[in-house]
Design an enzyme around this catalytic site. Structure first.
Site, PDB file in Angstrom:
ATOM      1  CE  LYS A 166      -3.786 -17.745  13.857  1.00 26.95           C
ATOM      2  NZ  LYS A 166      -2.887 -19.030  13.553  1.00 26.95           N
TER       3      LYS A 166
ATOM      4  CB  THR B 264      -0.785 -17.625  16.632  1.00 31.45           C
ATOM      5  OG1 THR B 264      -0.844 -18.635  15.800  1.00 31.45           O
ATOM      6  CG2 THR B 264       0.576 -17.158  17.153  1.00 31.45           C
TER       7      THR B 264
ATOM      8  NE  ARG C 138       2.730  19.966  -8.061  1.00 32.61           N
ATOM      9  CZ  ARG C 138       3.621  19.544  -7.400  1.00 32.61           C
ATOM     10  NH1 ARG C 138       4.442  18.617  -7.965  1.00 32.61           N
ATOM     11  NH2 ARG C 138       3.694  19.267  -5.984  1.00 32.61           N
TER      12      ARG C 138
ATOM     13  CD  GLN D 101       8.242  17.750  -0.433  1.00 34.76           C
ATOM     14  OE1 GLN D 101       7.459  18.086  -1.064  1.00 34.76           O
ATOM     15  NE2 GLN D 101       9.824  17.106  -0.580  1.00 34.76           N
TER      16      GLN D 101
ATOM     17  CG  HIS E  91       4.554  11.979 -10.279  1.00 39.20           C
ATOM     18  ND1 HIS E  91       4.828  13.014  -9.500  1.00 39.20           N
ATOM     19  CD2 HIS E  91       5.342  11.064  -9.679  1.00 39.20           C
ATOM     20  CE1 HIS E  91       5.869  12.760  -8.546  1.00 39.20           C
ATOM     21  NE2 HIS E  91       6.194  11.815  -8.977  1.00 39.20           N
TER      22      HIS E  91
END
Ligand SMILES: O=c1[nH]c(=O)c2[nH]c(=O)[nH]c2[nH]1
Length: 296
Positions: free
Chosen positions: A12, A57, A175, A219, A247
Site C-alpha cells: 500500500k 494491501t 551569484r 557539485q 537559478h
C-alpha cells in the site's frame, strides 16, 4: 521463447496517518505518510491468480493504523522496523519488506506569546524520511530529508567551464546559490542508533556546510556537505544527494538606464540544473538491499 516473472513487490502506497497524543491538555501531533512493499515467492498470484500468499494491501494499511494505536509511533525508523519485521515475521511466503515513512512537521501556533495546546501550522515543505528494508532478522535503514530549501546570497561563483558555439552563460564570481536538498543517508547497522539525534545533527551539518563553504559549483557544495556528514557521523556509511539548482538570474535593467549590482533577480522555476551525487566512506559495509532491489 520463454517468458517468466521478474522481480516484483506489492504493497500500500502513501497511507496517510495522523496521530494525536494527549499529555494532559497538551496535544502532540504526528503526520506521517507510510508505504509498504512486500516481497517473496509471489509467483502464484501472478501466474494463476492464487492469492493464498497475498496479504491484502488493505490489511497492510490497517496494520499501519493498528500499530499506531497499540504503541506510540516513536521515531519513524523504529516504526518502519516494527512494521517490516511484523510482515516478514507473520507471513510465511513474505521474505522481505520495504517500509518507507515520510514525516511532515507541524509547528505549534503561538497565541499571546505562548505555544497553543492544540493548534498547529504546517512548517514549510521539508520532510524527514526513512526507508527500512527487512529480510529475515536483518534490516537496512536509509533515512533522509526532502525539500530542505536553502539559499545563500553570496559566497558562490561559477566559472572556468568549457565554452562552445552554444554557450551563452556569463561567468560569475558572485551569484545566488539556492537548492532544495533531497538527501538519503545509509546507516551502518540498525540497532543502538539514536535516530532523532542523528537526523538532527546531519541536518545541522548540511545547513552549516551549505552556509559556510565558499562554492565554486553546486557539485563542490554537494561533496562538501557529504564529506562533512561522514566526518561527523560514524553511523553513516554513505550519503546521496539530489540538488536542483534553483537559478536566480540577474535582471537586465539597462533598458531602463539602471545598473543592477546583484540586487534584482528573476527566480526561475524551470528548467533547473539537477546535480546528483554520492559521497561514500571507503571502508563502508556493502549496502545490501538498502539501495538496490528496486523493481522499477
Ligand atoms: O554550480 C553549477 N554547476 C553547474 O554544472 C552549472 N551549470 C550551469 O549552467 N550553472 C551551473 N552551476
Amino acid at each position: 521463447m520463454g517468458i517468466s516473472l521478474g522481480p516484483n513487490q506489492y504493497g500500500k502506497a502513501e497511507v496517510r496517518l495522523v496521530t494525536v497524543r494527549r499529555a494532559g491538555g497538551v496535544h502532540h501531533l504526528r503526520d506521517l505518510t507510510v508505504s509498504s512493499a512486500l516481497r517473496g515467492d509471489l509467483s502464484a498470484t501472478h501466474l494463476t491468480g492464487d492469492n493464498s500468499a497475498v496479504l491484502a494491501t488493505d490489511t497492510q494499511k490497517n496494520t499501519v493504523y493498528a500499530f499506531a494505536k497499540q504503541q506510540d509511533v516513536g521515531e519513524i525508523e523504529d516504526f518502519a522496523l516494527r512494521l517490516g519485521q511484523h510482515f516478514v515475521g507473520t507471513q510465511e511466503k513474505i521474505t522481505g519488506a520495504r517500509i518507507s515513512v515520510e514525516e511532515q512537521e507541524w509547528d505549534r501556533i503561538t497565541v499571546d506569546g505562548a505555544p497553543h495546546d492544540h493548534s498547529f501550522s504546517r512548517s514549510g515543505g521539508e520532510r524527514r524520511t526513512t526507508t527500512v528494508t527487512v529480510y529475515a532478522d536483518r534490516a537496512w535503514v536509509v533515512s533522509g530529508v526532502d525539500g530542505l530549501v536553502v539559499l545563500k546570497s553570496t559566497g558562490s561563483e561559477f566559472h572556468g567551464y568549457p565554452k562552445d558555439e552554444y554557450t551563452t552563460l556569463v561567468e560569475t564570481d558572485d551569484r545566488i546559490l539556492a537548492t532544495a536538498v533531497t538527501a538519503r543517508w545509509r546507516y551502518e547497522g540498525f540497532t543502538g542508533i539514536d535516530w532523532a539525534k542523528s537526523h538532527r545533527e546531519i541536518r545541522r551539518t548540511l545547513l552549516e556546510t551549505f552556509a559556510t563553504k565558499h562554492s565554486l559549483s553546486l557539485q563542490q557544495t554537494l561533496y562538501a556537505m557529504g564529506e562533512a556528514v561522514l566526518q561527523a557521523r560514524p553511523e553513516v556509511a554513505e550519503i546521496r544527494f539530489s540538488l536542483p539548482n534553483k537559478h536566480h538570474f540577474l535582471v537586465d535593467l539597462s533598458p531602463f538606464g539602471l545598473e543592477n549590482h546583484n540586487e534584482v533577480f528573476y527566480a526561475a522555476d524551470r528548467p533547473y540544473g539537477l546535480i546528483e551525487g554520492t559521497v561514500v566512506r571507503d571502508e563502508a559495509e556493502e549496502p545490501g538491499p538498502a539501495w538496490t532491489d528496486a523493481v522499477l
